[in-house]
Design an enzyme around this catalytic site. Structure first.
Site, PDB file in Angstrom:
ATOM      1  N   GLU A  22      34.406  75.149  39.567  1.00  0.00           N
ATOM      2  CA  GLU A  22      34.936  76.201  38.705  1.00  0.00           C
ATOM      3  C   GLU A  22      34.217  77.525  38.971  1.00  0.00           C
ATOM      4  OE1 GLU A  22      36.529  74.795  34.842  1.00  0.00           O
ATOM      5  OE2 GLU A  22      35.050  76.156  34.008  1.00  0.00           O
ATOM      6  N   GLU A  25      35.658  78.913  41.975  1.00  0.00           N
ATOM      7  CA  GLU A  25      37.020  79.389  41.700  1.00  0.00           C
ATOM      8  C   GLU A  25      36.971  80.762  41.034  1.00  0.00           C
ATOM      9  OE1 GLU A  25      39.277  76.841  39.080  1.00  0.00           O
ATOM     10  OE2 GLU A  25      41.087  78.059  39.266  1.00  0.00           O
ATOM     11  N   CYS A  48      38.287  72.105  30.618  1.00  0.00           N
ATOM     12  CA  CYS A  48      37.622  70.808  30.423  1.00  0.00           C
ATOM     13  C   CYS A  48      38.166  70.042  29.225  1.00  0.00           C
ATOM     14  CB  CYS A  48      36.133  70.997  30.161  1.00  0.00           C
ATOM     15  SG  CYS A  48      35.344  72.018  31.361  1.00  0.00           S
ATOM     16  N   SER A 101      41.689  77.557  34.746  1.00  0.00           N
ATOM     17  CA  SER A 101      41.081  77.045  35.979  1.00  0.00           C
ATOM     18  C   SER A 101      41.876  75.814  36.397  1.00  0.00           C
ATOM     19  CB  SER A 101      39.629  76.668  35.687  1.00  0.00           C
ATOM     20  OG  SER A 101      39.187  75.741  36.656  1.00  0.00           O
ATOM     21  N   LYS A 141      41.167  62.800  24.998  1.00  0.00           N
ATOM     22  CA  LYS A 141      40.881  62.226  26.325  1.00  0.00           C
ATOM     23  C   LYS A 141      41.750  60.998  26.583  1.00  0.00           C
ATOM     24  CE  LYS A 141      37.569  64.928  27.901  1.00  0.00           C
ATOM     25  NZ  LYS A 141      37.782  65.715  29.125  1.00  0.00           N
ATOM     26  N   GLU A 183      44.758  62.524  27.851  1.00  0.00           N
ATOM     27  CA  GLU A 183      44.549  63.103  29.181  1.00  0.00           C
ATOM     28  C   GLU A 183      44.593  62.036  30.273  1.00  0.00           C
ATOM     29  OE1 GLU A 183      40.533  64.441  30.167  1.00  0.00           O
ATOM     30  OE2 GLU A 183      41.356  66.252  31.074  1.00  0.00           O
ATOM     31  N   GLU A 215      49.774  63.159  36.237  1.00  0.00           N
ATOM     32  CA  GLU A 215      49.131  63.792  37.406  1.00  0.00           C
ATOM     33  C   GLU A 215      47.696  63.315  37.627  1.00  0.00           C
ATOM     34  OE1 GLU A 215      50.235  65.272  34.667  1.00  0.00           O
ATOM     35  OE2 GLU A 215      48.917  66.878  33.990  1.00  0.00           O
ATOM     36  N   CYS A 261      32.370  69.674  22.078  1.00  0.00           N
ATOM     37  CA  CYS A 261      32.573  68.221  22.114  1.00  0.00           C
ATOM     38  C   CYS A 261      31.703  67.459  21.115  1.00  0.00           C
ATOM     39  CB  CYS A 261      32.297  67.703  23.514  1.00  0.00           C
ATOM     40  SG  CYS A 261      33.339  68.520  24.724  1.00  0.00           S
TER      41      CYS A 261
END
Lengths: 546, 157, 581
Positions: free
Chosen positions: C280, C283, C300, C320, C359, C362, C367, C504
């Site tokens: 990142e 990037e 994230c 990102s 999560k 996710e 993908e 988190c």
């Protein structure tokens, strides 16, 4: 205004309309045209004239003769005899007490009204509610003029305080005191809200005031606005009240045209205007903070107090919320003074009260009487007693959230405090008379069915409690409850009264609590499998209780 | 009166919202007017309102389901609202309701198969002077008896 | 501060003016029972459990809402008070499934505790339960409306804190429920599955989808090589779940406990957090140099990703392209690690321990299979791990401290601070500064971006080139930044967004309760642990360096692009309206 030698007032209150007042009016106009009277006699639709049970009703002025129970075919006689020849049509004249022969000739001195004292309903039935000119001709907007040009806002608040006027929506909070909380607060915006979300079962006084005299409420709101420093008024009205909404809209538009609403009223620099907003079907919105939530586009759920609306109400701004009937009292108080108002009614509750008489009573309808009148005077006097030869069982004052009062209370003077001490309420003035053919359990089940439908569902005791009380009374009516259920009902009712968030849940069990006091035996007999009145179908009928 | 074509309805709804300046405070008025246009408040209509007002659609739905005059499901052509308040109850509202249930063959909250009538209970209509009472559409009927109810229903045939 | 004198149960106390009766009673050492009250949320006064007697009042008053006044006399334990409280709790229980023994919140339920405390010993009302089925439509959460007690904490969190508004009261009176719009399930509406609702639910009405069974099954399967990764925030919260004080750092015990559960390898998401910084960070530098879309926003937090996909789909190019550390880990476990260890990736089962319910959503995104397999097979929240540890009888606090396994267990303090709001930003700045300037930072602590303030800003001088950054946590705060971008008023180059308040450590899968105070303690623990790490900069992580050398080549290289970067999906906010068009 052209001159008319006579006026015929046709009651266009909803009960009369339901009984065919429209057809009666059409027939009247037809007959008058045929007789060529349309240029000299004016036909006016008015708000409720009172004796709804005997509608359709008309009154012929200047004599003030009231005719009742009319049919379209009666109109030809009235036109031919009365309007053309000046002879009263005796057999059609309204008789307040059934079976008695003396007919009423004049509206002013008739038996129906002689126990009444009209402050709030001063214009209802006497003027054309759509005519601001007639309102003004009867002293309308004089009080606003007096307040704006001759009194300071503080003096207005003081006058209302001194009058002892208490909120007529149900709680009886002193109106002047309410105003005095809001008046001194500095805020960029304050609001006056007229609470016309009349939902208490058996209550339709506000509707009839708004239908019959919309300007009195608009004028009062402007006075309240001046007193507390608000320039915006909102009338929150039940969505079902189509006619009131139309009349209010027309009245506000006319007041605006005449400069009685809007900017710089009477050249004093005072600005005030009103907006009419409608509800969408929720009894709880009669609670002032729920009403405010609803106005903000939310679910009508009452707020926690404090803060009170007077300090932080609509959009967080200081807001005065007054009931329609409360407001209608304001212009006469300003014009005639606090002393005059205190001369009516009782020491603790001056003024008059509009009652709606319902249920098992000969004359159903709307009356305005001084505070402190007894139940007996209303039921057996104005109300004409109980029909069909039945006996009196109980009266519920204050609407469905009031208590059930047995005959021992017939001589109780009706005002806020006395009724509250008896476990009931003056509330909105609904007076439901129930005769001895009815069963207390069946009646209470009906009360609770209403509340479990109308509870907003926010707080535990009201949401769960109203449902459970309905369930428990259903069980009693169905013969499925044991003796211990009475203890449970008592505990639950007390918890609801003590710990509900708003007045709805706090007062919902009033009928139950009073019934447990005065009709406990009848309730217990249901637990034993008997319905003394023979109403509950699942149960056997025991020998009739007297 | 419900507006006819879908595009017209959409246009009218946008206009209603614009007239209220997309103000969330006017949600109740907007919902009532939207219901006039669409007949009832479908999820798509409520989403459109939520989008235009910038509030979550869950709030719109929560408000719509709170008030009894707002409907989130399609209703029959005529909505019958029977007053079940205590003043009507003691004058025999139970018989009126039973008659209606019997004639229409539906329970409160339901719509007849031919989509003609929806039977609903309502709190006080404020016409207690003529109890028991009901409303069909905007029309109030008072002093009801089971026989009168049957006659009145016939006029809607 | 102006104070007033009040008498509570005969005891006089001097408390600040405008205190509630509840606060005043606590000051007097008197505990008033509460239910809908939550110290971090608006006072609701709905359950009517905290009612007390105030002399001069006709009715009882709710202690949570009623302010004290000078001379007020309060009784918290009168007969009327006790009876009203008991009846109210009895009413709630009569309308509740009463399957406490098998409820996910058994012994951790506020209603159950209260019923016991108030001595509710019989339920006299007929037992009625809302006949509504469980909503299992989302991969992350289960809604059980039959257990809901209508406290509305979830509604407030979803609307006011997160600005999502998936749940709201529906209907009224006894028929009131808390539900998505239109009578559909949660999976059909714009819910980001952050699970903040589950964190405030006092009962078992909203909770995480349980993955413990599938993990037990994998552990029992002799053909499976089961590896586990632990998110940065777990080490500062699992202790709490196992009965320790909030803020305890229990990295070593946690590793030991996981080994005892039978995991073949215990790895650390901190490793892939360091890797995220490498990708990142580069990037960002590339976007700064080549004029890419700015500000760049971190990616994230899967709740945040789902939020921007639903609510700000036009801003997706700002994200990102880096996968989250959880997904980077999974992709590498089934490629790099499988190769290195000589295990068929088909037999590798990757379990994540996450502070997060999103999560779970996710890991099943289509993908997230760049390794050729689902990158991550199961996600356990801190609460689920706690349940597994309790079930297996592991005495957590008595365990010896153990070390993570090599190589995916090696990490730096930079990866660790991902667990707190501002941590990704701080870790990125530590690396970007040194990469750009070639100089060593004098102090590694970027304190401007730390802490619980909703939106934080900082400016860093990269040797003449100024970079302005912002950090937001909680989606309500994220929305403010997105609106600024839309209005063209966001002059930032880099933004960190974490879905949950506090980052988190305050995730929807964390121990209950998670209050603001507890969040702060966990944050303190994170920075304490960071300060104690030998390495505190991601680019200094030797395992990451080896990874690039042996496998990936360079940051943003071809293999990285294939395994560690992803793309996003525009999602609708209004499904019915979208279907109409």
């Amino acid at each position: 205004m052209s001159y008319f030698r006579a006026h015929v007032l046709v009651c266009a209150g909803t009960p009369c309309m339901l009984k065919g007042a429209g057809a009666v009016k059409d027939a009247l106009c037809r007959e008058m045209e045929r007789a060529g009277l349309q240029e000299e006699i004016r036909v006016v639709e008015t708000g409720c004239l009172g004796p709804c049970d005997d509608g359709p009703v008309i009154v012929v002025y200047p004599e003030g003769v009231m005719y009742s129970k009319l049919k379209p075919e009666d109109m030809s006689r009235i036109v031919q005899q009365h309007l053309l020849k000046g002879r009263v049509v005796e057999e059609l004249v309204y008789r307040p007490e059934k079976g008695k022969t003396k007919p009423v000739v004049s509206l002013e001195d008739q038996g129906y009204l002689d126990r009444q004292y009209r402050v709030v309903l001063r214009n209802c039935g006497r003027i054309d509610p759509d005519s601001i000119e007639e309102y003004i001709a009867n002293g309308g907007y004089e009080a606003l003029g007096k307040a704006l040009t001759g009194m300071t806002p503080e003096q207005v608040v003081e006058t209302v305080k001194a009058s002892g006027l208490r909120g007529r929506g149900g709680a009886g909070f002193p109106t002047g005191l309410k105003w005095s909380f809001t008046a001194p607060i500095t805020a960029d915006q304050k609001y006056i809200i007229c609470n016309a979300d009349e939902g208490e079962p058996g209550t339709f006084k506000d509707r009839l005031i708004l239908e019959g005299d919309p300007h009195s409420v608009i004028e009062a709101m402007a006075i309240a606005g001046y007193a507390v420093g608000a320039d915006k008024g909102i009338i929150y009205i039940r969505g079902e009240y189509h006619l009131s909404i139309e009349r209010l809209q027309r009245a506000a538009a006319r007041a605006r045209e005449m400069g009685l609403l809007g900017k710089d009223i009477f050249g004093t620099g005072f600005n005030f205007d009103v907006e009419i907003r409608t509800g969408a079907g929720a009894y709880v919105c009669g609670e002032e903070t729920a009403l405010i939530e609803s106005l903000e586009g939310k679910r009508g759920e009452p707020r926690l107090k404090p803060p009170y609306p007077g300090v932080a109400g609509l959009w967080g701004k200081p807001t005065v919320v007054n009931n329609v009937e409360t407001l209608a009292n304001i212009p006469p108080i300003i014009l005639k003074g606090a002393e005059w108002f205190r001369s009516i009614g009782t020491e603790r509750t001056p003024g008059t009260k509009v009652f709606t008489m319902l249920g098992d009573i000969a004359n159903q309808g709307l009356i305005e009487v001084p505070m402190g009148i007894t139940l007996r005077e209303v039921i057996y006097g104005v109300g004409g007693g109980i029909p069909n030869g039945r006996g009196f069982k109980l009266a519920q004052t204050g609407g469905t959230s009031g208590g059930c009062l047995p005959k021992e209370f017939l001589d109780l003077p009706m005002d806020y405090d006395t009724l509250a001490e008896a476990g009931s309420a003056l509330g909105s003035g609904a007076l439901l008379v129930i005769d001895d053919s009815h069963c207390i359990v069946d009646v209470l089940r009906s009360f609770m069915k209403f509340f479990q439908h109308e509870s907003c569902g926010q707080c535990t005791p009201c949401r769960e409690g109203t449902y459970r009380l309905y369930e428990l009374f259903s069980a009693l009516a169905d013969g499925k409850a044991g003796q211990d259920v009475v203890k449970l009902i008592k505990e639950l009712s007390q918890a609801m009264q003590l710990s509900s968030l708003c007045g709805l849940g706090q007062s919902a069990p009033n009928g139950v609590v009073t019934a447990l006091k005065y009709f406990e035996d009848e309730i217990l007999r249901h637990a034993a499998g008997e319905c003394p009145a023979g109403v509950c179908r699942a149960l056997t009928t025991a020998s009739r209780a007297v | 009166m419900p507006v006819n074509s879908a595009t017209e309805r959409k246009k009218s709804l946008r206009q209603v919202i614009a007239e209220h300046n997309s103000d969330p405070g006017a949600l109740l008025d907007i919902l009532r007017e939207a219901q006039e246009i669409h007949g009832y408040l479908s999820t798509a209509v409520m989403e459109e309102i939520a989008d235009q007002l910038g509030i979550p659609v869950s709030r719109v739905y929560g408000v719509a389901t709170f008030y009894t005059l707002l409907a989130t499901e399609p209703k029959g052509k005529h909505i019958i609202r029977v007053c079940e308040s205590p003043p009507c109850h003691i004058r025999g509202a139970v018989n009126i309701l039973e008659t209606l249930q019997e004639v229409l063959g539906v329970n409160p909250g339901e719509t007849t198969e031919d989509k003609k009538f929806t039977l609903e209970l309502t709190s006080c209509l404020g016409v207690c002077g003529v109890a028991p009472a009901m409303m069909i559409g905007d029309q109030v009927y008072g002093n009801l008896t089971p026989e009168r109810v049957k006659e009145i229903l016939k006029t809607y045939e | 501060m102006e104070t007033v004198k009040v008498t509570i149960d005969g005891r006089e106390v001097q408390v600040p003016k405008n205190s509630t009766i509840l606060a005043a009673a606590r000051a007097a050492g008197i505990e008033i029972p509460t239910l809908c009250y939550n110290e971090d949320l608006d006072v609701k006064g709905m359950c009517r459990v905290c009612v007390v007697e105030v002399e001069g009042s006709r009715t009882l008053q709710t202690a949570c809402s009623q302010p004290v006044s000078d001379g007020m006399v309060v009784h918290t334990n009168s007969a009327r008070v006790r009876q009203a409280r008991r009846v109210n709790v009895e009413l709630l229980l009569s309308n509740h499934p009463q399957d406490c023994l098998s409820c996910i919140r058994n012994q951790r339920c506020e209603l159950q505790t209260l019923a016991d405390q108030l001595g509710v010993r019989e339920l006299r009302f007929p037992h009625r339960v809302r006949a509504e089925e469980k909503d299992i439509s989302t991969p992350a959460l289960v809604r059980d409306p039959s257990k809901c007690i209508l406290c509305r904490r979830c509604v407030e969190v979803c609307h006011q804190v997160q600005g999502v508004g998936a749940l709201y009261p529906v209907n009224r009176g006894f028929d009131t429920t808390i539900a998505p719009a239109g009578g559909v399930d949660l999976g059909s509406v714009a819910c980001v599955q952050c699970g903040q609702c589950s964190l405030v639910c006092p009962v078992g009405a909203i909770y995480e989808q349980d993955h413990t069974e599938r993990v037990w099954a994998a552990l029992a399967d002799p053909d499976k090589h089961v590896v586990v990764q632990t998110a940065p925030a777990i080490r500062v919260s699992i202790g709490e779940e196992m009965g320790l004080e909030p803020g305890a750092v229990t990295t070593g015990q946690m590793v030991a406990a996981l080994r005892r559960l039978g995991f073949d390898k215990v790895f650390d998401t901190d490793f892939s957090a360091d890797l995220t910084i490498m990708e990142e960070g580069h990037e960002l530098l590339e976007r700064l140099e080549k004029g890419g879309t700015l500000p760049m926003i971190t990616s994230c937090s899967p709740g945040w990703i789902k939020y921007i996909e639903h609510f700000y789909p036009d801003l997706l190019p700002h994200l990102s392209t880096c996968k989250s550390p959880q997904q980077m880990f999974g992709a590498l476990a089934k490629t790099y690690y499988a190769e290195k260890a000589g295990i068929d990736p088909a037999n590798i089962y990757v379990v994540s321990i996450m502070p997060c319910t999103a999560k779970k959503f996710e890991c099943q995104r289509p993908e997230m299979t760049d390794s050729g397999y689902p990158d991550v097979d199961a996600v356990l929240t801190t609460r689920e791990l706690g349940r597994m540890l309790r079930e297996s009888g592991i005495k957590f606090s008595d365990l010896p401290e153990e070390e993570y396994d090599d190589p995916l267990g090696i990490s730096t303090g930079a990866g660790l601070i991902f667990g707190a709001t501002g941590g990704v930003m701080e870790a990125a700045l530590r690396t970007v500064y040194e990469v750009v300037t070639g100089e060593t930072l004098a102090s590694l602590d970027f304190t401007d971006v730390r802490g619980l303030e909703g939106i934080k800003e900082a400016e860093v001088d990269l040797k003449g080139k100024k970079v302005k950054v912002a950090v937001a946590h909680g989606l309500g705060n994220a929305r403010k930044l997105m609106d600024l971008i839309n209005e063209g008023k966001a002059d930032y180059q880099f933004i960190e967004i974490m879905c949950c308040p506090g980052g988190c450590i305050g995730g929807g899968g964390q121990p209950i309760p998670t209050t603001r105070e507890i969040r702060q303690k966990r944050i303190n623990a994170i920075y304490r642990a960071d300060a104690g790490m030998p390495l505190r900069k991601s680019h200094e992580n030797p395992a990451v360096q080896t990874l690039y050398k042996e496998f990936l080549g360079k940051p943003l290289g071809e293999k990285s692009h294939h395994l560690l970067h992803t793309q996003y999906t525009k999602r609708v906010k209004y499904p019915e309206k979208a279907a109409e068009v």
